[in-house]
Each structure stands twice: as structure tokens, then as C-alpha cells.
Design an enzyme around this catalytic site. Structure first.
Site, PDB file in Angstrom:
ATOM      1  N   SER A 665       0.836  -1.188   0.000  1.00 56.86           N
ATOM      2  CA  SER A 665       0.000   0.000   0.000  1.00 56.86           C
ATOM      3  C   SER A 665       0.882   1.254   0.000  1.00 56.86           C
ATOM      4  CB  SER A 665      -0.956  -0.046   1.201  1.00 56.86           C
ATOM      5  OG  SER A 665      -1.984   0.910   1.062  1.00 56.86           O
ATOM      6  N   ASP A 738      -9.095  -4.622  -5.951  1.00 57.52           N
ATOM      7  CA  ASP A 738      -8.702  -3.762  -4.831  1.00 57.52           C
ATOM      8  C   ASP A 738      -9.803  -2.747  -4.541  1.00 57.52           C
ATOM      9  OD1 ASP A 738      -7.460  -1.985  -3.039  1.00 57.52           O
ATOM     10  OD2 ASP A 738      -5.508  -2.202  -4.007  1.00 57.52           O
ATOM     11  N   HIS A 772      -7.458  -5.484  -1.557  1.00 61.94           N
ATOM     12  CA  HIS A 772      -6.236  -4.770  -1.166  1.00 61.94           C
ATOM     13  C   HIS A 772      -5.241  -5.702  -0.476  1.00 61.94           C
ATOM     14  CE1 HIS A 772      -3.946  -1.171  -0.557  1.00 61.94           C
ATOM     15  NE2 HIS A 772      -3.916  -1.315   0.746  1.00 61.94           N
TER      16      HIS A 772
END
Length: 832
Positions: A665, A738, A772
């Protein structure tokens, strides 16, 4: 595992063609065994502390489970079969046992049962759980008196817009059902009936970049179909009392006296730019039959709200926990704009049943409200507020028994000050289920993480409400990690309560303990075994060092189980940048080396089995004024990376010429920037990242400025715009589904294209059906294989690459940030 096609490897084919379809791969068997190891049961302790619910879990779901039908609508991921939020994993079994000991009693379930939620009743006599079947979601209950006789309350449960709540008497549950009158799912039109149009004129509406949004009328129809639900109360004998007509109920909670319901319903028009949480909504109070008693607010679409601002009008509306039926909410006094200078930003208002007057102002606070904590005494409450300008948090104790009594400060610290955190105030459920501060006379209790220069040492304090002085009741001893999860009620005449804690150390998995503080004794309540004894030899230590500007930094240094002292290993630096207002808090240590080491999921610690040293959670602070700290983002992360490598080399465990960097991330964003702006690393792995900040133009992380306010910053720290400088190999991994704000899968696809187009070495792995974080066993193991192979080829495999003449212990200047800064490559006045 290698695959050969007509005499050439598949990798060679990929390099020549630019793309290929590969099957899922496996990492080395030692990693497979670690990832597949079954986790210990989850534990849910009853509110009175007398019972333990043991929940059996799988290590990972299969790709078939993750690939179930899913609708992505209005910021919600919907399972259309289960009529619920989409889940990627489920629990598999339940058993009940006395906390004090005894054999667990298994709660009978179907062999293929999928458990989606569990909830203890506040009276500790019953518990509810949700079972997902091929036909929908079922709500079940069982009792501690007869755990082997669970009862199904309904097979029409809907949790798309929220869960369920025990009613105050403990004899019924407030929930949402699939309407009996609901028809078939709206069908997709065979052809468009017209263009999809959005229009705006003169509305300033800065919004973050969200995913899974509505995009056309069919999406709207699908969302309304699955989000519409029937409010109902179901008693323990499965008698169903329907409340009003079906609607888009986004919230429903019963008053402490059980006579009223606070209801929030989503209204039209829907938005194609925001999630359902920003849609118009009505907030009302009904009686238990659905009759309107009071309208709190008609909240419009949440647009035209400043960055880091709030909506005007009532917000955070909830019941006063220690009144029969009193509503309490906050309202902004600054128009919701944090940039407006006012004496007080928020005020609290209240209104009590029968709701026939105007709400009265209860109090005002200087900064933005972060929530309210109630006491059993309704005239006592705690407000927590946030000072955006200083990034500061403060809690105030209000005594409303008499007018004019000034509030007293319970906590006042930087939001990043871990050492100064006094701990969270422990709450308890009242007889009506609403939670208030757990209090013994003038004493309240605090559970803290206990961050310190030696790492986290959790504690339990009690604080006197008259003097505000605190005293320590218990603290975890060094060499272990033990945290409190519950204060058990005191015995007659005993001043000191008992604790239930969870204890672990580097060699022993987390297990529950009962601690008698008066006798200073403890007793094990569970005996969960080590699921992965093969990695107990892994070594880890807290290391501290300094950035070149004097900012203290830290990391956890991991070494393989078979490490030989004096050997220099290939090193991986794993990190995630965080923002701080000052160097003092930036240098504080967090985490604990005394925790049980577990390698699961997509953990990078699997690289320890392959002969790597790891600087884990190497601190990457970005320090400065909250308005401008990202102006020096690149310089600060490069300096922190340099310091981490220098420390590992100084300790004699790392080979400076074989260092990789990785992150997830925002850590992926950091990884790409480090490869673009310095030569410290041989290769990188970036997972689920965002690389072009012009695609998140209204802010990201803690950035408050828009792209148009700070073009040079957005351009300067977007690695996509510096892809021509990334001349070290980078592996990009991203879930194709995601749902995280800002990290659109397109970010990785475009980054791959940019690096490839500039002649760089790059590999893009897009994981089907993954979000994610990656959950399916196939995706997890493939990710592990990709990371290991990438670093083996590009970091470990460069042992004989000695093009530089520096000695092993010298400091690497590489492509220093000063030589590679964007300001030396681009015009100085970008905004001009």
C-alpha cells in the site's frame, strides 16, 4: 518451479511478448507448510467473564470461495446469495466452556456450515451467530444452559446494510430481514437506453477517490434491490415482529429502555462519486411499531465538505447510554471547515423522550469531536477532541451536575505520542446492553499498550476521578508480551480486581490467563500449541539508530533460524512511511520483539526461511508541519533507508551490495520512490500501491493540499512520473478487485507500462478476485513464490557483483537524493 515452452522458459517468453497467462505457483515447501498451518481458535469471552466461546478457523479460503458472485455497489461489496457484505473467509466451528476450566461443549452445526458472525448477549446467558448457506444467511441462538440445542430464528437475515443488536431485555434481537415482497434481481438491459450523465455547476466538492461506486441506472437498481431491508425484532422463540415497511435502513438501535428505535434510512438521489455513507439520509426516532416520534435531521448529500471537514447539522447521533431515552449528537460551529478560526468547533445537543420540545445544548468543545464516553451517572461524561492544526488529541471529563463546572483534562497529547498514551478507558455493558465506563467508586481503569524505549509493555492502571492521579495495577514483564482483555468483577471485600489477559513470548503462542492481582498469581486458561515449531529458532532483536539529521529510528531485525554469527546476509528492508509533527514522537519505539513469531498469509517474514535478514517495520518518519511535510518526503525516506542499511551493516549481518526493499500500500508507494530516487537497493517488491498522485488529486494519507494547490509536491513524489529513473528491478503485485481508496488496480498497470516503456526491468502480477490484501490460498502462495523468486534473482543472486570499490562496512552514497532530486530534473517552478 520452472515451466519450459518449446525449449525456452516461460519467463523468457513473457519478457519477449510482454504478457502471459501463468497458473498459480507454489513457493518452497517449507513456506507452504508455514502458511498452511492451522491458526489457533479465536476466543470470545462472555461479558461476565464466566464463559469462553472458542471459534475454529481455517488458515485461508480457497480461490473458489473468494470467487463467489459479488456485486460492487455504492462502496459496498455485496454477496447476492447470502444477502450480506461479501466475505472472503468464514469460521467453521463453535464450542463453549467455562472460563475457569473444563471440557469444551461443541455447539452442533452442519458439516459445511460457514459462520459469519457471533455475538454474546449482554446478560451472558445467550449468544447469537450467523450461518451462511447456499440459499442465504440464517440467524441462530443458543444458551449457556443448553449449548447443544441451538435454535434458528430466521433464514432471511440481511446484513448488507449492517448487523444485528440484542435488545435491552436480552430476550430479542433487532435485525434486518430480506423483504418477503422482494422480487427477482433487476436484469441488465440488453442495450443502453441512453448515456450516463453527471453534471455539476459551481459546487466545490473535493472528494477522495473511492472504488466500487455506482456508475449507471442499473447499478442504482441493483443497490436498491439488495440494500432494501425489513426491520424486525425476533424473540428467542423465533417469533418475528415486523417494524414498519421495508426501506434502506442503514442504522437501527434501540434506546436503553427498549421503547424507541433510532433509525437511519438512505434516501435518493444516489451519487456516482461517493459511497452510500455520503448519500442523503433521514435520521428519526420511532416507537417499536415503526411510528414516527421525532425527526432528528434530513441530511443532504455529503458534498461541498472541505478536506478534513465535516457536514453541518447533527452528526454521530446516538443514545445516551445511561438515560432511558435521550439522544445526544454533535454539531459543527465552524461550518464544518477546519480552516475557520473559532473559539469552539463543536457543540453537543440532547433531547429526551417524549421528544416534544427543542433539543438543548449540553456543552461546547474547543476542537473537533472524536466521540463521547458515558458513565453510569448520566451527568458525567468524557468528550474526546482532535486539534487538526497540532495533530493533538485531548479528553475532557465533564461534570454536569451543576452549571459552570469547568471540565478537567484526562488526556492531552500528540496523536503520535505513543509513550504518553495513558491507555483506553475500560467499559462495561449495563443491564440494558449499553456500555459505560467501568467504575469502582472513584476509580476507573485504563488498558494501555505501554510503548517504551524497550518496546511495548502493556499495562493496567486505575485513575481516581477526584484527584485524576493514576496508579499502576499491573504491567507486562520484559521478555514476554501480555495484554489485558477484561477486568473481572471483584469478589466481596476484595479491593483489587482480577484480570483476564493474553500472554505470549517468542516461543509460546498467545494463551489466555487469569491474573489475581491481590495474590500476584496467574493461571493458564487455554493451552494452544505452537502450530509452527520449525521456525522457533528465528532470531529477532530491537535495533535503534539515527537518521543523518539526528532523528532516532528503530526496526526489528530478524535473522534466519540457522544464522551463523559473523555471516553477512542479503537484507530486505520492509517499511511503511508515517507522518509526524516532531522528531520526538517520530523516534518513539513501537511493537515488541517478545511477541510470538508467526508467518502467515502474505507475510514477508517467509524470506527468513530462504536465507535473508530482514529489517522489519524500519521506521520511515516524514516529519514537519502538517500542511507541508510532504515537501521533503523523498529526502526523508531516503535518509531513513540509508540509516537502516548502515545499521544492519554495522551489526555485521547484512551485505550492503545485496539489499532489497519492499512494502504494501503506502509502503509500495515508498518502495517505488526509493528505487526512483536512490541507488541503495538492488530490487524492490511493491504490493497494492498507488504511484501517480495526480489520480488522487484531493489528498492522500495525511496530505491536506489538493493537486492544484501543490502541483510540485504531487509531481515530485509520484514515482510514475519518474519511471525513467527506476533502473532497478521492481515486482508489482496488485489485487484485481482492490477496494482501498486511492489504490486502484490501474495504478499498478500504468506503472508497469511506464517502467517497461522506459526500458526498466519490471514484472506485474495481477491477482484475480483479490482485494487490497490477498486472501485465497492460491493467491497467497503465489505471492510468496513471486517475492522469493524475485529477490533470489535480483538481490541474493548479485553476491559477486562488486562494481563499487567501497569496503563492506563503508557508507553508500549511491545515487544520493541530492543527485537524483526531481528539482534537478524538472523546472524549479512547476506550479508557475
Amino acid at each position: 518451479m520452472k515451466t519450459f515452452v518449446v525449449g525456452c522458459s516461460l519467463m523468457t517468453l513473457v519478457l519477449s511478448l510482454g504478457h502471459a497467462q501463468e497458473g498459480y505457483r507454489l513457493p518452497p515447501q517449507v513456506v507452504v507448510d508455514l502458511i498452511d498451518a492451522a491458526p489457533e481458535p479465536a476466543v470470545r469471552i462472555s461479558p461476565d467473564g464466566d464463559w469462553m466461546l472458542l471459534i475454529e478457523r481455517d488458515a485461508m479460503p480457497g480461490i473458489d470461495d473468494v470467487s463467489r458472485p459479488m456485486l460492487r455497489l455504492a462502496g459496498v461489496r455485496i454477496d447476492p446469495v447470502a444477502n450480506s457484505r461479501f466475505r472472503t473467509s468464514f469460521d467453521r466451528g463453535l464450542s463453549l466452556r467455562k472460563t475457569a476450566g473444563g471440557e469444551p461443549i461443541e455447539i452442533p452445526l452442519a458439516d459445511d456450515a460457514k459462520l459469519a458472525a457471533t455475538s454474546w448477549c449482554h446478560d451472558s446467558k445467550s449468544l447469537a451467530f450467523v450461518v451462511v448457506t447456499k440459499h442465504g444467511s440464517e440467524l441462530w441462538i443458543t444458551t449457556v444452559g443448553a449449548p447443544k440445542s441451538p435454535r434458528r430464528l430466521t433464514d432471511r437475515l440481511s446484513t448488507v446494510m449492517g448487523g444485528f443488536q440484542w435488545l435491552p431485555d436480552g430476550n430479542a434481537i433487532l435485525c434486518r430481514l430480506v423483504p418477503e415482497s422482494r422480487g427477482d434481481e433487476p436484469t441488465q438491459p440488453n442495450f443502453p437506453v441512453g448515456p450516463n450523465i453527471q453534471h455539476s455547476s459551481g459546487n466545490t466538492s473535493p472528494t477522495r477517490t473511492y472504488q466500487d461506486l455506482l456508475s449507471n441506472p442499473h447499478d442504482e437498481a441493483l443497490f436498491e434491490h439488495y440494500a432494501t431491508n425489513q426491520l424486525a425484532a425476533i424473540d428467542l422463540d423465533a417469533n418475528i415482529h415486523l417494524i414498519a415497511k421495508p426501506a434502506l435502513f442503514a442504522g437501527a438501535s434501540a434506546s436503553p429502555d427498549g421503547k424507541h428505535i433510532l433509525v437511519t434510512t438512505v434516501q435518493k438521489p444516489f451519487s456516482y462519486l461517493m459511497t452510500y455513507r455520503s448519500f442523503p439520509r433521514n435520521i428519526q426516532v420511532w416507537d417499536m411499531n415503526g411510528k414516527l416520534e421525532y425527526e432528528v435531521a434530513r441530511v443532504p448529500l455529503a458534498e461541498n465538505i472541505p478536506i478534513e471537514g465535516v457536514a453541518t447539522g447533527p452528526r454521530n447521533v446516538d443514545w445516551h447510554a445511561s438515560e432511558d431515552a435521550t439522544l445526544l449528537w454533535a454539531e459543527a460551529l465552524d461550518g464544518g471547515d477546519p480552516r475557520v478560526e473559532v473559539d469552539h468547533r463543536d457543540r453537543f445537543l440532547a433531547i429526551a423522550a417524549p421528544f416534544d420540545g427543542d433539543p438543548g445544548e449540553l456543552l461546547r468543545i474547543e476542537h473537533r469531536s472524536y466521540g463521547v464516553t458515558h458513565f453510569a451517572d448520566p451527568a458525567m461524561l468524557i468528550t474526546t477532541e482532535y486539534d487538526r492544526d497540532r495533530r493533538w488529541v485531548r479528553s475532557l471529563l465533564h461534570d454536569l451536575h451543576g452549571p459552570g463546572t469547568p471540565p478537567r483534562i484526562l488526556m492531552d497529547r500528540s496523536i503520535r505520542d505513543r509513550y504518553g498514551n495513558p491507555g483506553s478507558i475500560e467499559l462495561k455493558a449495563q443491564e440494558n446492553g449499553h456500555r459505560v465506563v467501568q467504575q469502582d467508586g472513584d476509580w476507573i481503569y485504563r488498558f494501555g499498550t505501554g510503548a517504551s524505549p524497550k518496546g511495548d509493555l502493556p499495562f493496567v492502571d486505575r485513575q481516581n476521578l477526584k484527584t485524576l492521579e493514576s496508579e499502576r495495577l499491573w504491567r507486562c514483564v520484559e521478555g514476554t508480551y501480555e495484554r489485558a482483555v477484561m477486568i473481572r468483577r471483584k469478589k466481596n471485600g476484595e479491593e483489587t480486581p482480577q484480570l483476564i489477559t493474553v500472554r505470549e513470548d517468542p516461543f509460546t503462542p498467545p494463551n489466555y490467563m487469569a491474573r489475581d492481582l491481590a495474590a500476584d498469581t496467574s493461571k493458564a486458561l487455554t493451552h494452544f500449541a505452537d502450530p509452527t515449531p520449525q521456525i522457533r529458532g528465528i532470531k529477532k532483536q530491537l535495533v535503534t539508530y539515527e537518521r543523518k539529521d539526528g532523528v532516532p529510528l528503530s526496526a526489528t531485525l530478524y535473522l534466519p533460524a540457522d544464522y551463523t554469527p559473523g555471516t553477512r546476509l542479503p537484507l530486505i528492508v520492509w517499511a511503511y512511511p508515517r507522518e509526524f509533527s516532531d522528531a520526538r514522537t517520530a523516534g518513539q519505539v513501537s511493537g515488541s520483539t517478545s511477541r510470538f513469531t508467526r508467518i502467515r498469509g502474505i507475510s514477508h517474514l517467509s524470506l527468513l526461511t530462504q536465507g535473508y535478514a530482514i529489517m522489519d517495520n524500519a521506521t520511515m518518519p516524514v516529519i514537519g508541519d502538517p500542511e507541508t511535510m510532504n515537501d521533503t518526503f523523498i529526502e526523508q525516506i531516503v535518509a531513513a533507508a540509508q540509516a537502516a542499511i548502515d545499521k544492519a551493516v554495522e551489526l555485521g549481518v547484512a551485505d550492503r551490495h545485496r539489499v532489497g526493499v519492499a512494502g504494501h500500500s503506502y509502503g509500495a508507494f515508498m518502495t517505488a520512490n526509493l528505487l526512483a530516487h536512490c541507488d541503495l537497493f538492488k530490487a524492490g517488491v511493491a504490493r497494492s500501491g498507488a504511484y501517480n498522485r495526480t489520480l488522487t488529486p484531493f489528498g492522500f494519507q495525511s496530505e491536506r493540499r489538493t493537486l492544484w494547490d501543490a502541483k510540485s509536491v504531487y509531481f515530485g513524489i509520484s514515482p510514475f512520473l519518474h519511471a525513467n529513473k527506476i533502473n532497478e528491478p521492481i515486482l508489482l503485485i496488485h489485487g484485481e478487485a482492490d477496494n482501498n481508496s486511492g489504490t486502484f488496480p490501474m495504478q499498478s498497470r500504468r506503472m508497469y507500462q511506464a517502467i517497461k516503456g522506459n526500458g526498466g526491468t519490471v514484472r506485474l502480477v495481477m491477482l484475480p478476485k483479490e482485494s487490497h490484501g490477498y486472501r485465497a490460498r492460491e493467491s497467497v502462495l503465489h505471492t510468496q513464490a513471486e517475492m522469493i523468486d524475485w529477490f533470489d534473482e535480483h538481490v541474493k543472486g548479485t553476491a559477486n557483483d562488486r562494481n563499487r570499490s567501497r569496503s563492506e562496512g563503508s557508507t553508500s552514497d549511491g545515487k544520493s537524493v541530492l543527485n537524483r532530486r526531481i528539482s534537478n530534473k524538472e523546472p524549479q517552478n512547476v506550479e508557475g
